[in-house]
Design an enzyme around this catalytic site. Sequence first.
Site, PDB file in Angstrom:
ATOM      1  CD  GLU A  53      -3.102   0.835   2.118  1.00 37.76           C
ATOM      2  OE1 GLU A  53      -4.012   0.139   1.625  1.00 37.76           O
ATOM      3  OE2 GLU A  53      -3.128   1.257   3.290  1.00 37.76           O
ATOM      4  CE  LYS A  55      -2.186   3.424   6.526  1.00 39.97           C
ATOM      5  NZ  LYS A  55      -2.369   2.264   7.421  1.00 39.97           N
ATOM      6  CE  LYS A 114      -7.766  -0.061   2.268  1.00 38.19           C
ATOM      7  NZ  LYS A 114      -6.851   0.344   3.319  1.00 38.19           N
ATOM      8  CD  GLU A 158     -11.692  -2.426   5.433  1.00 38.33           C
ATOM      9  OE1 GLU A 158     -10.817  -2.100   4.605  1.00 38.33           O
ATOM     10  OE2 GLU A 158     -11.982  -1.736   6.428  1.00 38.33           O
ATOM     11  CG  ASN A 179      -9.217  -3.392   8.394  1.00 34.12           C
ATOM     12  OD1 ASN A 179      -8.108  -3.658   8.876  1.00 34.12           O
ATOM     13  ND2 ASN A 179      -9.555  -2.174   8.002  1.00 34.12           N
ATOM     14  CD  GLU A 209      -8.729  -4.860   4.047  1.00 29.87           C
ATOM     15  OE1 GLU A 209      -9.607  -5.240   3.260  1.00 29.87           O
ATOM     16  OE2 GLU A 209      -8.811  -3.779   4.666  1.00 29.87           O
ATOM     17  CB  SER A 210      -5.026  -3.556   9.263  1.00 32.17           C
ATOM     18  OG  SER A 210      -5.714  -2.716   8.394  1.00 32.17           O
TER      19      SER A 210
END
Length: 252
Positions: A53, A55, A114, A158, A179, A209-210
Amino acid sequence: MNASEGVAPAIESILAAADERGGGDRRLSVAARSLPAALAAAEEDGRVPVIGEVKPTSPTTDGRRDDDPVALAEALVDGGAAALSVLTEPDHFGGSPDALQQVRETVSVPVLRKDFIRREEQLDIVEADAVLLIARFVDDLAGLVIAARERGFQPLVEVHSRAELDDALAAGAGIVGINNRDLARLDVDLSTFEELAPHAPEDVTLVAESGIASRDDAARMRRAGADGLLVGSALMDGDVAANTERLVGAKR
Ligand SMILES: O=C(O)c1ccccc1NCC(=O)[C@H](O)[C@H](O)COP(=O)(O)O
């Protein structure tokens, strides 16, 4: 639905800003690169399938990467990322639709947009191969899944709870992101993926995710059934290509 109910102040602010943003002035039509195929191809050649990502910052990140987003994207791909995610949210994540467009014109891997999309016309801001739809934050998930597909996007829905997973499946999602970050409190717990993944059908592409920060985290998510790992902060912190290479080489 009042999506802001019970969420962290940062999320209230993100949603208020998202509601203010308009849509595109024409309906997009995208020839998408396949995200599931890119993840499977990485797996086949022995790489951990990472969606790296771009970010620049976030409500939970100290500091900011002001590097050229295209240079960041190229470093992620050089490090072995199977696909990219690019933040287009400007106010809290330092992203932009222009950054996504430039990245997608430069790389050949699939690129996920995103953002916090709330309404159909917001899909028409910029072309991407996949778009994120956050189950908790949209009123008509099934309608947005259809609207995304009509434009050629692959929707990545998500979720963070069993109820949201059921909603995503009922809406026909073929790519589901679980997530690990709780958007009500912003804390991260990798067991979220482990608890929800067994409830997804085999034919769904599952993305963890994350909060994936180490090779051990990556291996843990893979063992729990992740077809892909969406990783931002851990890759943005320091040498992006080297960070990506380290994670992509993680064993199960
Ligand atoms: O990352 C945040 O601080 C954040 C705060 C509020 C809402 C969403 C947020 N992140 C969105 C994401 O889903 C992550 O950017 C993505 O999963 C990568 O996570 P990480 O590897 O932990 O940066």
